[in-house]
Design an enzyme around this catalytic site. Structure first.
Site, mmCIF file in Angstrom:
data_model
loop_
_atom_site.group_PDB
_atom_site.id
_atom_site.type_symbol
_atom_site.label_atom_id
_atom_site.label_comp_id
_atom_site.label_asym_id
_atom_site.label_seq_id
_atom_site.Cartn_x
_atom_site.Cartn_y
_atom_site.Cartn_z
ATOM 1 N N GLU A 58 7.378 1.636 3.163
ATOM 2 C CA GLU A 58 7.437 0.501 4.101
ATOM 3 C C GLU A 58 8.745 -0.277 3.979
ATOM 4 O OE1 GLU A 58 4.717 1.319 2.425
ATOM 5 O OE2 GLU A 58 3.198 1.682 3.968
ATOM 6 N N HIS A 125 -7.374 -3.334 4.711
ATOM 7 C CA HIS A 125 -7.170 -2.796 6.061
ATOM 8 C C HIS A 125 -7.644 -3.789 7.121
ATOM 9 C CE1 HIS A 125 -7.076 0.796 3.539
ATOM 10 N NE2 HIS A 125 -6.453 1.428 4.507
#
Lengths: 321, 343
Positions: A58, A125
């Site tokens: 990321e 999530h």
């Protein structure tokens, strides 16, 4: 024929790729696989070399986009989940967000964040990251609540010269539908009165707009008219539209799916309290998720986040004052 | 006006390319050393706010990268890269402006010292977070490739300490996956601030990591400018030819503290008196003398001193940033900025 919120996001990316050769998409599994949520389905085939699979990195994904943007491209980075963008936070907050201020040169890029809770998604999530990004100068933060906005605001985000954090809500991906894609659009920085009302203002954004609208329906049965303001973009914040609504109703509830310490709802209440104190007939209130990580089991999750029922309760309290 | 300046620089760049690379190395290193000595004395005199970070002892490795690049390439320097910046073509006066906060500098006083950059010249302005420039440089290169440019190279620097960051790893890995023409030059000076190598990593030699990333690796004695030119120049050439990312590890010592606020007393005395502690400036002067260029060296040094004195004098008379003239806008888009400012 109907179009889902997710279809709109895919269609906006397709149009941007068609219209502007400097646009490219970068993210994990976005290529042939079409993305974890299929937001880039078939785009790699249609635009060879411009929909690129990244490694699970990321920090490097955002850093690479910053470099490409400095070189005149318009990268759209898909984070697989908003939660994982914490790993790329340094590049976004310290690199992308500071570039224009430091150099006078724009850094046009979009960071797409599949955000918010869905049943069973749990602590890693489900997060809503808008407040962290909005805190840093140099970034635009969008939180579309409708199919039309998902489409038009993403197109606007890609065309902007600044780094944009685009928070798209996963709960809306498949279930929220519109008849067709919009032909024209409200500018991204304008908040929208999603439902007019005279008794109380409920400011919300992203999926919470729909909870607020459901709560407003419930209160309408009790004789109260709730005005629901959809912020659409949280940075910059359209304070004028919020104050105009509070001027009509005299009462305010600000709702956010994210955690209660600080954040967008706190900013809304703070601005109304300091800039519109004399408009208020009751103390302005906030409603957020509980101050714990986001639970896995639906029994806990549905009690953790603001729902129509909890919003209606909070609105009644504001109205009772 | 702007066009004329650019034309002059294009002309300068092409005549530079014809110069002997060791002469360009010498000039860049001398200008860097003389300028940094001056900056250190300005710092001690209280004329510079914030830190001063010198490349003393690392000029050879740094200059080799700057000299090996050409117009159209991209350089993402780190804190000890004055020589590389000057070798690549950063105007010396801009370095002085960044340190003294001149409003006419590339950062206009909004940022300073080593954080300066000039995207129009292909120099990325570093952020302080180590390793971050690796993926950003990769991004510039990916963009150039998408725009169908040819024959370009990007070069970025790191210290031994930066190799411990996740950002460094992610950046080099992604550059390798994309087979980008990126050269990463690691100056292994034995210490990250005060932390020695044995508290930084457990491998014998950072160069061994090249294999793990699937990139070509090159080791060099960072105190030997001729060797630095040869090795870094070859790495840049390999990247330019399409051989993918290149990792260069130069072993040397920083001959100063981490910044001018630091006396660097923690640096091992034995290491200082070993070959690793040689001053690359002295090594290069001897190398140039043995080529019969001793008089030229003296002349370049004198020219560097005149240039530095002139630049400091000029910048001292330039305007400083003014908070009342500053527009306080962090976004390029006027609409967004106005909306944000409004509240």
């Amino acid at each position: 024929m109907s179009v889902t919120y997710l279809d709109a996001i895919r269609a906006a990316q397709e149009k941007a790729l068609e219209d502007d050769p400097s646009v490219f998409i970068y993210g994990q599994d976005v290529g042939k696989f079409g993305g974890a949520f299929k937001a880039t389905k078939n785009l790699a085939e249609k635009f060879p070399g411009r929909v690129i699979d990244s490694p699970i990195s990321e920090d490097a994904m955002v850093g690479l986009a910053v470099g490409a943007a400095m070189e005149g491209m318009r990268p759209v980075v898909e984070m697989q989940f908003a939660d994982f963008s914490t790993v790329g936070l340094n590049q976004m907050l310290n690199h992308a967000a500071t570039t224009y201020w430091r150099t006078g040169r724009p850094c046009p890029m979009v960071l797409r964040l599949p955000s918010g809770g869905t049943p069973g998604s749990g602590p890693f999530h489900s997060q809503s990251m808008e407040a962290i990004y909005a805190h840093y100068p140099g970034l635009v933060v969008m939180t579309p609540a409708t199919v039309e906005d998902a489409y038009s605001m993403l197109l606007e985000a890609i065309a902007m010269p600044d780094p944009v954090v685009f928070c798209e809500h996963k709960l809306l991906y498949y279930h929220l539908k519109a008849k067709s894609l919009p032909a024209e659009a409200v500018p991204a920085f304008k908040a929208h009165v999603a439902r007019p009302g005279r008794d109380v203002t409920c400011v919300a954004y992203s999926a919470m707009v729909h909870e607020a609208l459901a709560a407003a329906d419930e209160l309408a049965g009790e004789g109260y008219e709730t005005e629901v303001v959809d912020l659409r973009t949280v940075k910059p914040l359209d304070t004028d539209t919020i104050l105009a609504s509070v001027a009509r109703t005299g009462r305010l509830l600000a709702v956010g799916e994210s955690w209660p310490w600080g954040g967008v709802s706190a900013e809304v209440v703070s601005r109304v309290a300091s800039e519109g104190f004399e408009l208020l007939d009751a103390p302005p209130r906030r409603l957020n998720a509980k101050d714990t990580p986001i639970p896995y089991h639906p029994n806990l999750w549905s009690a953790h986040r603001p729902t129509a029922v909890r919003i209606a309760e909070a609105l009644r309290e504001v109205l009772r004052y | 006006m702007a066009t004329r300046t650019m034309d002059r620089e294009v002309g300068k760049a092409s005549s530079q390319a014809e110069q002997d690379p060791m002469e360009r190395m010498s000039r860049a290193m001398l200008r860097a050393r003389v300028l940094e000595d001056k900056l250190a004395s300005l710092y001690r005199a209280g004329r510079i706010v914030g830190g001063v970070y010198l490349g003393r002892g690392q000029e050879g490795l740094s200059a080799a990268g700057g000299v090996a690049l050409r117009k159209g390439d991209v350089l993402a320097p780190l804190i000890r890269d004055m020589a590389g910046r000057l070798g690549f073509g950063e105007p010396l006066v801009d370095a002085v402006r960044a340190y003294l906060g001149s409003k006419l500098g590339p950062m206009k006083g909004r940022d300073g010292n080593i954080h300066r950059g000039d995207l129009s010249r292909g120099i990325l302005p570093m952020i302080s977070h180590l390793g971050a420039m690796v993926s950003a440089t990769a991004g510039v290169l990916l963009a150039k490739r998408m725009k169908k440019e040819k024959g370009f190279v990007g070069l970025t620097s790191a210290g031994d300490g930066a190799t411990s960051t996740g950002s460094f790893h992610e950046g080099l890995n992604v550059a390798a996956v994309e087979k980008l023409p990126l050269v990463v030059v690691v100056a292994d000076n034995g210490y990250a601030y005060s932390t020695p190598n044995d508290r930084q990593f457990a491998c014998t030699d950072l160069l061994d990591r090249a294999k793990g990333y699937g990139v070509e690796g090159h080791g060099v004695d960072g105190t030997d400018p001729e060797a630095c030119w040869e090795v870094v120049g070859r790495a840049v050439q390999r990247a330019r030819e399409g051989a993918g990312p290149q990792l260069v590890v130069g072993r040397l010592l920083r001959l100063c503290g981490h910044g001018e606020h630091d006396d660097g007393l923690y640096i091992d005395k034995k290491m200082k008196s070993s070959d690793r502690g040689r001053d690359c400036m002295e090594v290069l002067r001897d190398q140039m003398k043995s080529r019969g260029l001793g008089k030229d060296w003296d002349r370049w040094e004198k020219e560097a001193q005149e240039e530095v004195e002139g630049a400091v004098k000029k910048v001292a008379e330039e305007p400083l940033p003014d908070p009342f003239e500053e527009d306080w806008r962090a976004t390029a888009m006027v609409g967004a900025a106005e909306a944000v400012q409004k509240g």
